[in-house]
Design an enzyme around this catalytic site. Structure first.
Site, PDB file in Angstrom:
ATOM      1  N   HIS A  74       0.881  -1.145  -0.180  1.00  0.00           N
ATOM      2  CA  HIS A  74      -0.139   0.218   0.323  1.00  0.00           C
ATOM      3  C   HIS A  74       0.863   1.118   0.060  1.00  0.00           C
ATOM      4  O   HIS A  74       0.148   2.187  -0.303  1.00  0.00           O
ATOM      5  CB  HIS A  74      -1.127  -0.265   0.700  1.00  0.00           C
ATOM      6  CG  HIS A  74      -1.972  -1.187   1.740  1.00  0.00           C
ATOM      7  ND1 HIS A  74      -2.321  -0.978   0.288  1.00  0.00           N
ATOM      8  CD2 HIS A  74      -2.406  -1.965   2.337  1.00  0.00           C
ATOM      9  CE1 HIS A  74      -3.662  -2.572   0.888  1.00  0.00           C
ATOM     10  NE2 HIS A  74      -3.601  -2.334   1.812  1.00  0.00           N
ATOM     11  N   ASP A 126      -4.286 -12.599   3.378  1.00  0.00           N
ATOM     12  CA  ASP A 126      -5.878 -12.145   4.030  1.00  0.00           C
ATOM     13  C   ASP A 126      -7.389 -12.735   2.932  1.00  0.00           C
ATOM     14  O   ASP A 126      -8.523 -12.102   3.729  1.00  0.00           O
ATOM     15  CB  ASP A 126      -6.594 -10.476   4.605  1.00  0.00           C
ATOM     16  CG  ASP A 126      -5.266 -10.179   3.302  1.00  0.00           C
ATOM     17  OD1 ASP A 126      -4.707 -10.234   2.099  1.00  0.00           O
ATOM     18  OD2 ASP A 126      -4.981  -8.729   3.648  1.00  0.00           O
TER      19      ASP A 126
END
Length: 307
Positions: free
Chosen positions: A126, A244
């Site tokens: 990110h 995830d």
């Protein structure tokens, strides 16, 4: 050749407060599963060095690097965004994480290992060139890929990102760069609410709805990722390995299991064997259910090591 496993104790010292999902216990869960699975003898342990600022600056602005260093507190926490905090050890841990990715790239390109996994934190995908966000400070995979291109003079590298969240930072670093093909899937709409529109020609983004299971993910990869990767003929593959999207992970809402991660990794490995002399560097991103994370990393490592 063996699969290398890069990590460092400094990566355990970064923490963002009680209850934060991106916690030191993530790396400990991986270590526990390595012992339980009895695959450690197939891996070659390596200590992550510290990255040089010049290596990080191939992706990030000097202003961003200086800002992150200045924000490191003497004690307690400094918050860079609502999700992302530094403690007194974060700067060192971030240098180790980026350093692991660069060192693994050197080792794989030099032929010391066929591939490598970096069990590191903080994660990176990110982190944009001028902004830390989403638990990330520096973009480890982007730094490694740029190192391969600019230091080792590779002509084409691929980045595969299978985290449940879109790797906005990696896309920001490479959108429009014809030397890089980025393939990703991610839950959409979902944080960071990017990647589904206005894709550059070298971005192969697969936005998938919540509750997508492994069968649907495999079909999308088979139909869309793999033909693009084969046509691109990467000389090396980098993996943003987030776990995830596992069905047990509460930070996402997708339905993958360990066998899906093994299958995805095997497809990546086959592409690498056809076009890249087997060269893969994989870096840990997300994965917050500790048991699912450890089991999924083991599945990923089994496929990388061919065991």
């Amino acid at each position: 050749m063996a699969t290398a496993f890069y990590s460092h104790p400094d990566c355990l010292l970064h923490e963002m407060g009680p209850g934060h999902p991106e916690c030191p216990e993530r790396l400990q869960a991986i270590e526990d599963q390595l012992i339980a699975s009895r695959i450690e003898s197939f891996l070659q342990r390596e200590q992550a060095p510290l990255a040089d600022v010049a290596e990080i600056a191939r992706v990030h602005t000097r202003a961003h690097i200086d800002y992150v260093q200045r924000q490191a507190p003497g004690e307690g926490h400094t918050w860079l965004d609502p999700d992302t905090a530094m403690n007194p050890h974060t700067w060192q841990a971030a240098l180790r994480a980026a350093g692991a990715a660069v060192a693994a790239t050197d080792a794989v390109i030099e032929g010391r290992y066929e591939n490598a996994f970096c069990s590191i934190r903080p994660p990176g995908h990110h982190a944009e060139p001028a902004r830390a966000m989403g638990f990330c400070f520096f973009n480890n995979v982007a730094i490694a890929a740029r190192h391969a291109l600019e230091v080792h003079a590779l002509a084409r590298v691929a980045i595969v990102d299978f985290d449940v969240h879109h790797g906005n930072g990696t896309e920001a670093a490479f959108a429009g760069d014809e030397r890089v093909l980025m393939c990703s899937f991610f839950q959409h709409p979902f944080y960071p609410f990017s990647g589904a529109e206005n894709q550059a020609a070298n971005m192969v983004n697969l936005p998938l709805p919540a509750r997508t299971n492994g069968t649907a993910v495999r079909e999308a990869i088979d139909m869309i990722w793999l033909p693009r990767l084969d046509a691109f003929k990467p000389e090396m593959i980098f993996v943003s390995a987030g776990f995830d999207a596992h069905r047990e992970d509460d930070l996402g809402n997708m339905g993958l299991v360990e066998n899906d991660y093994a299958w995805i990794t095997e497809q990546i490995r086959q592409i690498a064997e056809r076009h890249a002399r087997g060269r893969i560097v994989s870096c840990l991103e997300g994965g917050y259910n500790l048991s699912a994370l450890g089991r999924s990393v083991v599945a990923h490592l089994r496929a990388l090591a061919g065991i």
